[in-house]
Design an enzyme around this catalytic site. Structure first.
Site, short mmCIF file in Angstrom:
data_model
loop_
_atom_site.label_atom_id
_atom_site.label_comp_id
_atom_site.label_asym_id
_atom_site.label_seq_id
_atom_site.Cartn_x
_atom_site.Cartn_y
_atom_site.Cartn_z
CB ALA A 183 -0.92 0.01 1.21
CB CYS A 239 -5.06 2.23 -6.86
SG CYS A 239 -3.89 2.07 -5.50
#
Ligand SMILES: Cc1cc2nc3c(=O)[nH]c(=O)nc-3n(C[C@H](O)[C@H](O)[C@H](O)COP(=O)(O)OP(=O)(O)OC[C@H]3O[C@@H](n4cnc5c(N)ncnc54)[C@H](O)[C@@H]3O)c2cc1C
Ligand SMILES: Cc1cc2nc3c(=O)[nH]c(=O)nc-3n(C[C@H](O)[C@H](O)[C@H](O)COP(=O)(O)O)c2cc1C
Ligand code: FES
Lengths: 323, 246
Positions: free
Chosen positions: A69, A131
């Site tokens: 992340a 994403c």
């Protein structure tokens, strides 16, 4: 063994594509990936404004794959134009194509960012609508529903009609073929599949999620069968649309399987961690050797092979049993 | 590799804002390699190894993470990932070590590893209070020279003022350095001019630590994987040839 790969209006020197977010932060690294054997290189996704990205830890190797992340750190679209211009100049002599990846917080901003990046005249645009790591800010990825995915596609095609558009899809959807059909219907020229698969790791000593963002996206070998399945289903849904098959490709044989699932080109990212900076060259050379040793004269020769089932000849019928 | 919980077994004050932490972890690493230290739900940051067995780091308190580390005591836990990157490779019998600020941290590890070499170390800092590892390097057998920007200890000025005449005099097989970018850039130029092979440890903003995200790029290389030590050999004909090594 020539690896020339026709892709839309381009002929790529090889089917290997540097995936977005891996090395794509500078012209020097993009040029290095091209020199290492990529037919196209994708820049790090840029957004409307500069972003710092998430606090560390942002990427972890947990054995069977990676979890990241990073949080889309980027200098913002306006500054990204300079990086893309510089990259384009450095790529000129390699023959590799430049794919400019981008994201945004709203449908309209996808169009706005695409128009800004278009100033650098990249060969292709790639809309990252998938994403998984900026949920708390942006809500559900646009790739989650056919409607929102198509809306982004239309906005970008309207803003920049003259540069072919790749739309990058997410694996965590019940029917990825339906999403692919919707974006192609809305004007997408190609599909990149897939982005990372949402996941989490917890450190049992502290009882805390390891990534500071708590959740992240799985990439690397663990993602490979998921990516193959997605590419297979997308090819079934939109058989005439080129696909950059991405997810867990670590060897030349993985790349061959991706082409057989229906990909025209093969994205590579996490393999650079598993095999080192030479991974791109190794995968390209292994693919070439594999094609050669199996009598195939191009990557296109095995395109979508897995969709054609073998036929067994059940004749002649067995001889009658003697009385 | 997942972060491994380690306990602090000992801390030592090095100077006004620098502490050394010894952990109950035992690795095999090269000087110049680094680790990522994680405090859950707070942050994870890179630090050079000062020793690998037991794992030891020396930390200057400069911001939120390093200040929090300084408040930890023996028995407290820190989560470690490492060893990461490529370190120094001791080469030659006459080594010149140059450290600026906390850049001298990995140099003492290097001096201890380069057992039979004759070592000269030039350590620079802003003031006498900021000097780091001068005594440790002397104990490791190095001939130590000191510079401070305000002249409160040793020669007044930057390390380059001492390094330049040393290199001009000749007699060093290689230069090894760690410190701020400006210092390394100046040393790189000096080493090229005097045709001395050099191994320089560059600092960069680290995120993934896995060679993927590009955050730590320097001269087209990802430093977390291919650095932080980049070396060049001035004897090669190719001029700007960086060689990689573990
Ligand atoms: C390979 C390497 C080795 C290092 N070795 C040491 C060491 O031995 N001893 C030591 O005291 N410090 C070392 N550092 C620097 C150390 O990582 C930073 O001082 C620390 O991250 C600061 O965090 P902070 O929250 O306290 O301060 P912040 O306020 O967050 O940062 C202060 C400064 O530290 C730097 N920094 C912050 N975050 C990072 C990051 N993720 N990666 C790299 N730099 C960062 C930036 O230059 C910033 O301006 C090293 C850095 C690198 C890249
Ligand atoms: C560290 C890291 C950063 C990434 N950043 C991006 C990004 O900015 N944009 C994007 O579209 N995908 C990003 N991805 C996803 C990759 O492009 C790719 O889709 C995914 O990692 C699967 O491929 P792989 O298994 O070969 O890595 C990132 C992946 C990783 C590991
Ligand atoms: S910190 Fe990500 S490539 Fe080095």
């Amino acid at each position: 063994m020539p690896l020339l790969t026709p892709f839309l209006h381009l002929t790529l020197p090889s089917p290997i594509v540097l995936a977005s977010g891996i090395w794509g932060t500078s012209a020097a690294l993009l040029a290095r990936a091209a020199a290492a054997g990529c037919g196209a290189v994708t820049s790090k996704s840029a957004g409307p404004e500069p972003r710092r990205g998430h606090v560390n830890p942002t990427c972890i190797d947990w054995g069977a794959g990676l979890l990241n992340a990073i949080g889309l750190p980027n200098p913002g679209a306006t500054h990204e134009v300079d990086i893309l211009r510089e990259a384009k100049a450095e790529l000129a002599h390699t023959g590799a194509a430049l794919i400019a990846s981008f994201f945004a917080d709203t449908v309209e901003n996808f169009g706005r960012v695409a128009a800004i990046l278009a100033q650098a005249q990249p060969d292709l645009l790639e809309a990252n609508i998938s994403c998984p790591n900026v949920h708390s800010e942006f809500g559900e990825p646009f790739a989650a529903t056919a409607q929102s995915a198509a809306a982004v596609t239309r906005a970008v095609k309207q803003a920049v009609p003259h540069i072919p558009l790749i739309v990058k899809l997410a694996p965590d959807t019940p029917n990825i073929g339906r999403i692919a059909a919707a974006v192609v219907d809305a004007g997408a020229d190609a599909i990149c599949a897939i982005n990372t698969m949402p996941g989490m790791l917890i450190d049992v000593e502290s009882g805390q999620p390891i990534l500071h963002n708590r959740r992240g996206g799985v990439s690397g070998p663990a993602l490979f069968p998921i990516a193959l399945r997605c590419v297979y289903e997308i090819h079934q849904a939109v058989p005439n649309t080129p696909i950059i098959g991405t997810g867990g490709v670590t060897t030349g044989k993985d790349a061959a399987a991706m082409l057989m699932a229906g990909a025209t080109a093969v994205g590579v990212g996490s393999a650079i961690h598993y095999r080192g900076p030479d991974a791109l060259t190794l995968i390209r050379d292994e693919l070439a050797a594999w094609l050669d040793s199996h009598g195939h004269d191009s990557p296109a020769a095995i395109h979508a092979l897995a969709h054609r089932e073998p036929r067994y000849d059940l004749h002649p019928t067995p001889a009658p049993i003697p009385k | 590799m997942l972060p491994q919980a380690a306990r602090i077994v000992e801390t030592q004050r090095e100077n006004a804002n620098t502490r050394t932490f010894v952990f109950d972890a035992h690795w095999r690493a090269r000087p110049g390699q680094f680790l990522m230290a994680w405090l859950p739900r707070f942050d994870e940051k890179p630090f050079s190894l000062v020793d690998d067995d037991p794992v030891t780091i020396t930390v200057a308190a400069v911001g939120p993470f390093t200040r929090l580390l300084h408040r930890l005591e023996p028995g407290d836990r820190v989560w470690l990932r490492g060893p990461l990157g490529r370190g120094f490779r001791p080469e030659g019998q006459r080594m010149l070590l140059v450290g600026g600020g906390y850049g001298s941290a990995p140099l003492d590890f290097l001096a201890r590893r380069a057992k039979n070499a004759a070592i000269t170390a030039v350590i620079g800092a802003r003031t006498a209070a900021d000097l780091l590892f001068v005594e440790r390097l002397a104990r490791s057998g190095a001939d130590v020279q000191v510079t401070t920007e305000d002249g409160s200890a040793g020669e007044k000025g930057l390390v380059t003022a001492v390094v330049e005449p040393l290199l001009a005099r000749g007699g060093f097989d290689a230069l090894y350095a760690c410190g701020p970018h400006g210092m390394l850039a100046a040393l790189e130029a000096l080493a090229r001019r005097h045709r001395v092979p050099a191994q320089l440890s560059w600092e960069a903003y680290m995120r993934c630590g896995l060679g993927l995200c590009g955050s730590c790029e320097h001269q087209g290389r990802v430093l977390c994987l291919e650095g932080p030590v980049l070396s060049f050999n001035n004897c090669s004909s190719r001029g700007r040839s960086f060689t990689r090594h573990v």
